[in-house]
Design a protein around this motif. Structure first.
Motif, PDB file in Angstrom:
ATOM      1  N   THR A 283      18.311  70.861   5.272  1.00  6.17           N
ATOM      2  CA  THR A 283      19.391  71.236   4.536  1.00  6.17           C
ATOM      3  C   THR A 283      20.431  71.839   4.985  1.00  6.17           C
ATOM      4  O   THR A 283      20.260  72.661   6.198  1.00  6.17           O
ATOM      5  CB  THR A 283      18.772  71.830   3.190  1.00  6.17           C
ATOM      6  N   GLU A 284      21.449  71.881   4.353  1.00 10.60           N
ATOM      7  CA  GLU A 284      22.682  72.617   4.910  1.00 10.60           C
ATOM      8  C   GLU A 284      22.808  74.243   4.316  1.00 10.60           C
ATOM      9  O   GLU A 284      23.591  74.795   4.508  1.00 10.60           O
ATOM     10  CB  GLU A 284      24.032  72.074   4.436  1.00 10.60           C
ATOM     11  N   GLU A 285      21.467  74.529   3.716  1.00  9.05           N
ATOM     12  CA  GLU A 285      21.736  75.909   3.175  1.00  9.05           C
ATOM     13  C   GLU A 285      21.731  76.970   4.374  1.00  9.05           C
ATOM     14  O   GLU A 285      21.039  76.638   5.427  1.00  9.05           O
ATOM     15  CB  GLU A 285      20.041  76.005   2.548  1.00  9.05           C
ATOM     16  N   SER A 286      22.279  77.869   4.231  1.00 10.13           N
ATOM     17  CA  SER A 286      22.690  78.879   4.989  1.00 10.13           C
ATOM     18  C   SER A 286      21.419  79.834   5.042  1.00 10.13           C
ATOM     19  O   SER A 286      20.894  80.123   4.013  1.00 10.13           O
ATOM     20  CB  SER A 286      23.879  79.904   4.894  1.00 10.13           C
ATOM     21  N   THR A 287      20.871  80.115   6.256  1.00 11.03           N
ATOM     22  CA  THR A 287      19.331  80.963   6.236  1.00 11.03           C
ATOM     23  C   THR A 287      19.798  82.216   7.057  1.00 11.03           C
ATOM     24  O   THR A 287      20.328  82.027   8.014  1.00 11.03           O
ATOM     25  CB  THR A 287      18.379  80.287   6.948  1.00 11.03           C
ATOM     26  N   HIS A 288      19.645  83.327   6.400  1.00 10.47           N
ATOM     27  CA  HIS A 288      19.834  84.558   6.988  1.00 10.47           C
ATOM     28  C   HIS A 288      18.633  85.032   7.522  1.00 10.47           C
ATOM     29  O   HIS A 288      17.583  85.214   7.077  1.00 10.47           O
ATOM     30  CB  HIS A 288      20.558  85.548   6.127  1.00 10.47           C
ATOM     31  N   PRO A 289      18.709  85.691   8.762  1.00 12.39           N
ATOM     32  CA  PRO A 289      17.405  86.291   9.109  1.00 12.39           C
ATOM     33  C   PRO A 289      16.820  87.316   8.252  1.00 12.39           C
ATOM     34  O   PRO A 289      17.723  87.899   7.477  1.00 12.39           O
ATOM     35  CB  PRO A 289      17.741  86.986  10.426  1.00 12.39           C
ATOM     36  N   PRO A 290      15.525  87.765   8.487  1.00 10.75           N
ATOM     37  CA  PRO A 290      15.272  88.984   7.377  1.00 10.75           C
ATOM     38  C   PRO A 290      15.787  90.240   7.465  1.00 10.75           C
ATOM     39  O   PRO A 290      16.144  90.638   8.871  1.00 10.75           O
ATOM     40  CB  PRO A 290      13.719  89.143   7.766  1.00 10.75           C
ATOM     41  N   LEU A 291      16.076  90.862   6.352  1.00 11.18           N
ATOM     42  CA  LEU A 291      16.802  92.082   6.474  1.00 11.18           C
ATOM     43  C   LEU A 291      15.852  93.171   7.160  1.00 11.18           C
ATOM     44  O   LEU A 291      14.708  93.396   6.541  1.00 11.18           O
ATOM     45  CB  LEU A 291      16.931  92.536   5.025  1.00 11.18           C
ATOM     46  N   ILE A 292      16.256  93.845   8.314  1.00 12.40           N
ATOM     47  CA  ILE A 292      15.626  94.845   8.804  1.00 12.40           C
ATOM     48  C   ILE A 292      15.957  96.449   8.069  1.00 12.40           C
ATOM     49  O   ILE A 292      17.180  96.562   7.970  1.00 12.40           O
ATOM     50  CB  ILE A 292      15.779  94.962  10.188  1.00 12.40           C
ATOM     51  N   GLU A 293      14.966  96.943   7.654  1.00 14.54           N
ATOM     52  CA  GLU A 293      15.195  98.454   7.450  1.00 14.54           C
ATOM     53  C   GLU A 293      13.805  99.174   7.883  1.00 14.54           C
ATOM     54  O   GLU A 293      12.957  98.524   8.120  1.00 14.54           O
ATOM     55  CB  GLU A 293      15.202  98.544   5.908  1.00 14.54           C
TER      56      GLU A 293
END
Length: 197
Positions: free
Chosen positions: A2-12
């Protein structure tokens, strides 16, 4: 696909005394107070308005949301108080050693002298080398900023004396234009971790 934008997991991450996390709306007022403190901003170009201060924080928040990392907000675990930021960043200015990832920090004056900048920065280096797989991290500061340079040395960075430069974002003739450059590569960082075990 799909064309959905995938963001990397948020690092905290947490350190013994600090929570290093994504920004919240409640951070904006104390961040502006920090930006209005002439001692905190002595070696930095000023953020003169609340709108510009909020925009800087929101830019940091958006970059973390997009990449998973950046200049994170820093909070004390014992009080829950926002005390500033630390983290990793790709500088916007074209610097003589670009492309690069820098480590940086800015903490409230009430938080100085307690090792918080060093503690948070060590955690950020660990993220950079272990989780992001960076080969090198740099840091730079105005020539007169001995406090920041001392933190850079404490976290294991070495000054690249030949790399001293004039920061292109600082106006010509300004006393803050001359900068010192510090570096650490992954092999050096890993060796220091092994030595401290």
């Amino acid at each position: 696909m799909t064309e959905e934008s995938t963001h990397p997991p948020l690092i905290e991450f947490d350190t013994p005394r600090l929570r290093v996390r994504q920004w919240r709306e409640s951070d904006l007022a104390p961040f502006f107070a920090l930006a209005c403190d002439p001692q905190v901003m002595e070696f930095l170009l000023p953020l003169p308005t609340r709108a510009e201060s909020d925009a800087a924080a929101n830019r940091a928040r958006a970059l973390i949301a997009q990449k998973g990392w950046g200049f994170w907000a820093v909070e004390r675990k014992d009080t829950g108080e926002f005390i500033g930021f630390t983290g990793l960043n790709v500088p916007m200015a074209a610097l003589p050693f670009s492309p690069c990832v820098e480590i940086g920090w800015r903490l409230s004056r009430a938080s100085w002298g307690q090792g918080f900048a060093t503690e948070a920065a060590r955690g950020a280096l660990q993220v950079g080398f272990e989780r992001l797989g960076l080969e090198e991290i740099v840091a730079f500061t105005a020539n007169g900023n001995l406090r920041s340079a001392a933190v850079m040395a404490r976290i294991g960075m070495h000054e690249d004396v030949a790399g001293a430069f004039e920061h292109p974002a600082v106006p010509e003739g300004d006393a803050l234009r001359g900068h010192r450059l510090f570096r650490i590569d992954r092999a050096t960082w890993q060796a220091a971790q092994r030595a401290s075990e």
